[in-house]
Scaffold this motif. Structure first.
Motif, short mmCIF file in Angstrom:
data_model
loop_
_atom_site.label_atom_id
_atom_site.label_comp_id
_atom_site.label_asym_id
_atom_site.label_seq_id
_atom_site.Cartn_x
_atom_site.Cartn_y
_atom_site.Cartn_z
N VAL A 386 70.81 35.69 44.60
CA VAL A 386 69.99 35.37 45.78
C VAL A 386 70.85 34.74 46.86
O VAL A 386 70.77 35.12 48.05
CB VAL A 386 68.84 34.43 45.37
N HIS A 404 68.55 44.19 44.84
CA HIS A 404 67.41 45.11 44.87
C HIS A 404 66.79 45.26 43.49
O HIS A 404 65.57 45.35 43.33
CB HIS A 404 67.84 46.47 45.41
N LEU A 407 64.60 42.33 42.75
CA LEU A 407 63.31 42.37 43.44
C LEU A 407 62.33 43.36 42.82
O LEU A 407 61.15 43.39 43.21
CB LEU A 407 63.50 42.72 44.91
N ILE A 415 61.25 33.94 43.80
CA ILE A 415 60.86 34.06 45.21
C ILE A 415 60.86 32.69 45.87
O ILE A 415 61.28 32.53 47.03
CB ILE A 415 59.48 34.73 45.34
N LEU A 418 64.38 31.81 46.57
CA LEU A 418 64.89 32.63 47.67
C LEU A 418 64.47 32.03 49.02
O LEU A 418 65.28 31.94 49.96
CB LEU A 418 64.36 34.06 47.52
N CYS A 422 66.90 30.57 51.98
CA CYS A 422 66.81 31.05 53.36
C CYS A 422 66.64 29.87 54.33
O CYS A 422 67.26 29.84 55.41
CB CYS A 422 65.63 32.00 53.51
N THR A 445 62.59 42.67 55.01
CA THR A 445 63.00 43.61 53.95
C THR A 445 62.49 43.15 52.60
O THR A 445 62.00 43.95 51.80
CB THR A 445 64.54 43.72 53.92
N VAL A 446 62.62 41.86 52.31
CA VAL A 446 62.13 41.32 51.04
C VAL A 446 60.63 41.56 50.91
O VAL A 446 60.14 41.98 49.85
CB VAL A 446 62.45 39.81 50.94
N CYS A 447 59.91 41.32 51.99
CA CYS A 447 58.45 41.51 51.97
C CYS A 447 58.10 42.98 51.71
O CYS A 447 57.17 43.29 50.98
CB CYS A 447 57.88 41.04 53.30
N ARG A 449 59.96 45.13 50.04
CA ARG A 449 60.41 45.59 48.73
C ARG A 449 59.55 45.08 47.59
O ARG A 449 59.55 45.64 46.50
CB ARG A 449 61.87 45.13 48.49
N LEU A 450 58.81 43.98 47.82
CA LEU A 450 58.03 43.38 46.73
C LEU A 450 56.80 44.23 46.43
O LEU A 450 55.96 44.47 47.30
CB LEU A 450 57.61 41.95 47.10
N VAL A 459 55.58 35.16 50.46
CA VAL A 459 56.63 35.19 51.49
C VAL A 459 56.00 35.12 52.88
O VAL A 459 56.46 34.38 53.76
CB VAL A 459 57.49 36.47 51.34
#
Length: 998
Positions: A386, A404, A407, A415, A418, A422, A445-447, A449-450, A459
């Motif tokens: 992370v 990836h 995730l 999460i 993470l 951030c 991007t994280v949002c 991919r989940l 998130v």
């Protein structure tokens, strides 16, 4: 201007005119030209080229009236040329880095000796006997530059360097290279003998606190005008380049550290001295400005030396470790303080002190420990992943694949961590718009991919989401989350058939493409492609540029009319081939089976292609197991399928040569020589060079026990291999009409390139096959080297031809390299093969690597005698092998070992033994080997020498009298007793030698 003149002007002005190169003699005619030339931006010739030209002309031998070669004449012309060479070096500020890079050792030796001469260094006096503090500044500095160069050259000569070898048509060049090599070795020998003196001179220089001066162009001009007074002016410090004591000491510390580090290989305690000198150099370097002074210090190499010395001496500087990010990370890793390590990574996301590559290497190191069974590191690896992903995002990069994968199924704690990283990774005091935007894209991007909607909402409810994302972006993301929470996840349904797969909810194309790249599940891949083709009509087999399908199959696959089917076949095959390359045979089988099921209904040609690829996968899988020690014979079904491939006669079917190659390797490795020899169709032999090679090798191995005249295929195999190792000369015609040799290239007449042939051989494991190929290259090696005295030996060497029709066409270097690689590879498979060990030892012997040769000669004896507890068979330690071992020891200056080995010969070589015992400079522990001498004649001679010598104070002599008096060495004893005494000493001696050379 006339039209004709205008045309000439246009032509001459249309292309740039290169100014002619200035010749060396022009500087003799006009002394002022040299300084003008050196001041130009890009002088041609360059300064180092000028030094070479001046010294080359000044050192040319003369010829007298009787045509006898005489040494160079000491006249005004030659003295001026030498002085101009010194002036060029002065222009370069005596930068040894630049001079060493551009000049050979003999040329630089000549230049610096000339510097000593013009600086009035007393001739015939050792530098160690000079008191530098009383010498004029320029004289002392000349002595220091010479001795610095001496120890630097010793260090540089110890580095391995690939030798350039002239081709067979360059015999004159070979002679020149050999002469220069001998001259360089002579100079290095002298420098090594004087190394202790040079070190002493430089150590004393560290005690001198006054400043120094070195010659410049001006002082050298004064020397040319009036040699008697020029150095007097520099003595009064009114001329010359000023060198401060600290600058000089920094450089001397660096050079002394280098020589001590090099000597530490043989005496580890010397590393302490090296570390101390490097420490002083680093301290001086921090407070000095080298821009206006003599500087030959490589700061990166100094840092490397310093790090190496601290590791080798087991010492560390706590203060330094605490103040350097690398030191902190090293301490955390050493103490397993992973909490502090993670905190350091989070802080580094703000400071950017650590390179990204270093951070990822730490993550990979811990991941490796996790894979080895340390389950406690799983959470640590996730957190480091992370941290590195956030760092990648802040640098504008793409997070790694491991992030990836994390995730795909993250926990709530992951999460939460993470989001914490951030938040802490943004520098609140110096937060730029660029950093904000990069972090916003990462969170978005994280949002995306989940897949777990609850985690995605976690998130989206965080304050960073609201602070960094724009209103429009937040609105779109929230709408997608609401749709996802209401949608049914159809992809989770268990599907009975590969074709019966429903389409999932609508998603972003880029997200689907990313899933397509990551997925290894055939049904999932098909579902993704169906969705992609529903969104856009374009070739999705191009999504990943690293998807590669063999060129033999590309046209067949791309000719499929249905776009979805074409993409699916291409992607499944590309992913399957990738899995095979990383030895993931489970996924490869699943992907290929799915592809076979797909193509069976519409393309018999592609069906056979997939069957061939499945066969290749199973062959590789079985060979991979055999390489790891599973020597169980392959199942009969697999052998039958391999035979079926080799007998295949389907026309217009794209065939990869690699399939034939692996099948041939498979058959050779499992001793299916009879089949390869008799039943492979000739058409396939003609179309696939690997199958032809396999057939020739199998036939040769099958005929080995037969009479010599029946070995026709051995000659055919010989001719094929010679052609592979041949070169073809490319010529061009000059303006005068003459044909000149331009370059040599690998011959195109061979059935395959040498590199591919080497790859093929390195897949073989069968000992008889490898022994046959080794013997072929040994015979070829002996012919091209044409050195009867120093030939390499091997088994079955008599089956090959003893001469070559076109010797000049064979690439000597290719033969030598191939033989070495082949023997090295064979020994990785079986390090205890006595024949291969002897061949390896001979290779090292003929290439003058005597210590390595002794290692392998002794290892060959070890494996066939249970570590010398039994006598070594006489067919292993033949007289030829023993004489080579004697020569190795002699050239290594281990003369006592020579004397002992002389007893092993069938006829004891007394002359060599006596000569060896007379040597005063022996590098072995002489006294410890005397106990292994059993021959009374040698013992008597040794006793006589020791009584007449002061080297051991007669203690060994008394020991030898006692040794001669041993009853078991009495010549009147029965032969059995004498043989038993000899065998006992042979065993102990060879075991002692093994400890030395292993």
């Amino acid at each position: 201007m006339s039209a004709e003149a205008a045309d000439r002007e246009a032509v001459s002005g249309s292309r740039p005119c290169t100014p002619p190169q200035t010749s060396w003699f022009e500087f003799l005619l006009d002394p002022s030209l040299l300084e003008q030339h050196l001041q130009s931006p890009h002088p041609d010739p360059s300064p180092v080229q000028l030094i070479i030209q001046f010294l080359e002309q000044a050192s040319k031998p003369s010829v007298n009236e009787q045509n006898q070669v005489q040494p160079p004449v000491d006249n005004r012309r030659n003295r001026t040329l030498k002085l101009m060479a010194l002036k060029v070096a002065a222009h370069l500020r005596w930068d040894l880095n630049m001079l060493e890079k551009g000049l050979t050792i003999p040329v630089l030796n000549m230049l610096l000796n000339e510097l000593l001469c013009v600086s009035h260094v007393p001739p015939g006096v050792k530098h160690v006997d000079l008191d530098l503090s009383t010498l004029p500044p320029t004289t002392a500095m000349a002595v220091l530059i010479y001795n610095r160069w001496a120890i630097r050259t010793i260090v540089l000569s110890s580095f391995p360097e690939k030798q350039t070898k002239p081709g067979p048509h360059q015999l004159n060049m070979m002679n020149l290279v050999q002469q220069e090599k001998e001259l360089m070795e002579n100079i290095l020998s002298v420098l090594r003998e004087q190394a202790t003196d040079s070190i002493t001179v430089l150590e004393r220089a560290l005690n001198i606190k006054k400043d120094f001066y070195i010659h410049t162009l001006r002082t050298l001009d004064l020397l040319a005008a009036d040699p008697s007074t020029a150095n007097g002016e520099t003595e009064s410090s009114t001329a010359g380049l000023h060198i401060s004591a600290d600058h000089l000491h920094c450089q001397v510390h660096y050079d002394l550290g280098g020589i001590y580090f090099q000597q530490g290989c043989s005496e580890t305690s010397v590393y302490e001295k090296a570390r101390e000198h490097f420490r002083m150099a680093r301290e001086l370097l921090t407070k000095l400005d080298f821009s206006a002074s003599l500087c030959c210090l490589d700061e990166q190499r100094l840092a490397g030396y310093w790090s190496a010395c601290r590791t080798l001496t087991g010492t560390s500087d706590p203060n330094e470790s605490q103040h350097t990010p690398y030191g902190q990370i090293s301490i955390f890793m050493r103490n397993h303080n992973y909490g502090a390590l993670i905190e350091a990574f989070i802080r580094d996301n703000v400071t950017f002190s650590l390179p990204n590559s270093f951070r990822h290497s730490i993550q990979l190191e811990l991941l490796h420990k996790l894979q080895q069974g340390d389950k406690a590191l799983e959470e640590v690896c996730h957190k480091l992943c992370v941290c590195n992903a956030v760092r990648d995002a802040l640098e504008g990069g793409v997070p790694c694949v491991s992030f990836h994968q994390l995730l795909l199924n993250p926990s709530k704690n992951t999460i939460s961590f993470l989001l914490e990283v951030c938040t802490r990774s943004l520098d609140k005091e110096h937060l730029s718009e660029t950093s904000k935007r990069k972090m916003a894209l990462f969170i978005k991007t994280v949002c995306d991919r989940l897949e777990d909607v609850s985690l995605a909402f976690m998130v989206s409810s965080h304050k960073l989401f609201n602070e960094l994302l724009q209103d429009e972006e937040k609105k779109i993301l929230m709408e997608q989350l609401r749709k996802s929470s209401a949608a049914v996840n159809l992809s989770a349904k268990q599907l009975p058939s590969f074709y019966d797969i429903p389409v999932s909810a609508s998603v972003n194309i880029s997200q689907l493409e990313q899933q397509l790249i990551l997925s290894l599940d055939a049904r999932h891949i098909r579902q993704i492609l169906i969705e992609l083709h529903g969104m856009a009509e374009r070739p999705f087999w191009r999504v990943n540029s690293k998807w590669e399908v063999p060129v033999d199959y590309v046209n067949v696959i791309l000719a499929i009319k249905d776009n979805l089917t074409r993409d699916l076949v291409y992607v499944l095959m590309a992913k399957g081939l990738h899995c095979i390359s990383i030895k993931d045979f489970v996924h490869a089988r699943q992907l290929f089976t799915a592809c076979l099921e797909l193509v069976t209904e519409f393309s018999p040609k592609l069906r056979q292609v997939m069957l061939n690829e499945l066969l290749l996968m199973e062959v590789r899988g079985h060979e991979a197991g055999a390489a790891e020690g599973n020597m169980e014979r392959p199942p009969s079904d697999l052998v039958s399928r391999v035979r079926g491939y080799l007998e295949m006669r389907i026309h217009d079917l794209p065939l990869r040569q690699i399939v034939g190659e692996e099948c041939v390797v498979f058959m050779l490795n499992w001793r299916e020589n009879e089949y390869l020899t008799l039943q492979v169709p000739q058409s396939l032999v003609n179309n696939n060079p690997y199958i032809k090679l396999g057939q020739l090798i199998a036939s040769t191995c099958k005929e080995l026990p037969g009479p010599k005249e029946s070995r026709r295929t051995a000659k055919e195999l010989w001719e094929v291999v010679v052609q592979i190792c041949s070169v073809s000369s490319q010529h061009k015609r000059t303006n005068e009409g003459r044909v000149s040799l331009l370059k040599q290239r690998e011959s195109s007449l061979g059935i395959l390139p040498r590199s591919k042939f080497m790859t093929f051989m390195k897949k073989l494991r069968e000992p008889l096959v490898l022994t046959t190929l080794i013997s072929l290259f040994v015979r070829l090696h002996s012919i091209v080297r044409d050195d009867i005295v120093n030939e390499v030996t091997a088994e079955h060497i008599s089956i090959w031809p003893s001469s070559l029709a076109n010797l000049q066409s064979v690439d000597v270097e290719a033969v030598v390299v191939t033989l070495k690689e082949l023997v090295n590879y064979a020994l990785t498979l079986n390090p205890n093969n006595q024949s291969w060990l002897c061949t390896q030892a001979d290779i090292y012997f003929v290439t003058n690597q005597y210590s390595a040769a002794m290692h392998y000669y002794l290892q060959a004896g070890t494996v066939c005698s249970d570590y010398f507890t039994k006598p070594v068979p006489p067919d292993v330690y033949t007289d030829q092998v023993l004489k080579r071992m004697i020569k190795c020891c002699s050239l290594l200056n281990c003369h006592t070992q020579v004397a002992v080995l002389c007893q092993f010969l069938r006829e004891v070589d007394y002359m060599t033994a006596f000569k060896a015992l007379q040597e005063q400079n022996s590098h072995d522990s002489m006294d410890s080997f005397y106990d292994y001498i059993w021959d009374v004649t040698i013992l008597e001679y040794l006793t006589c020498i020791l009584f007449n010598s002061l080297r051991s104070e007669n203690a060994p002599a008394r020991f030898q009298i006692k040794a001669i008096g041993q009853t078991e060495l009495n010549s009147s004893n029965p032969e059995e007793v004498l043989q038993l005494a000899a065998q006992k000493r042979k065993k102990k001696f060879l075991q002692a030698m093994a400890k030395l050379y292993f």
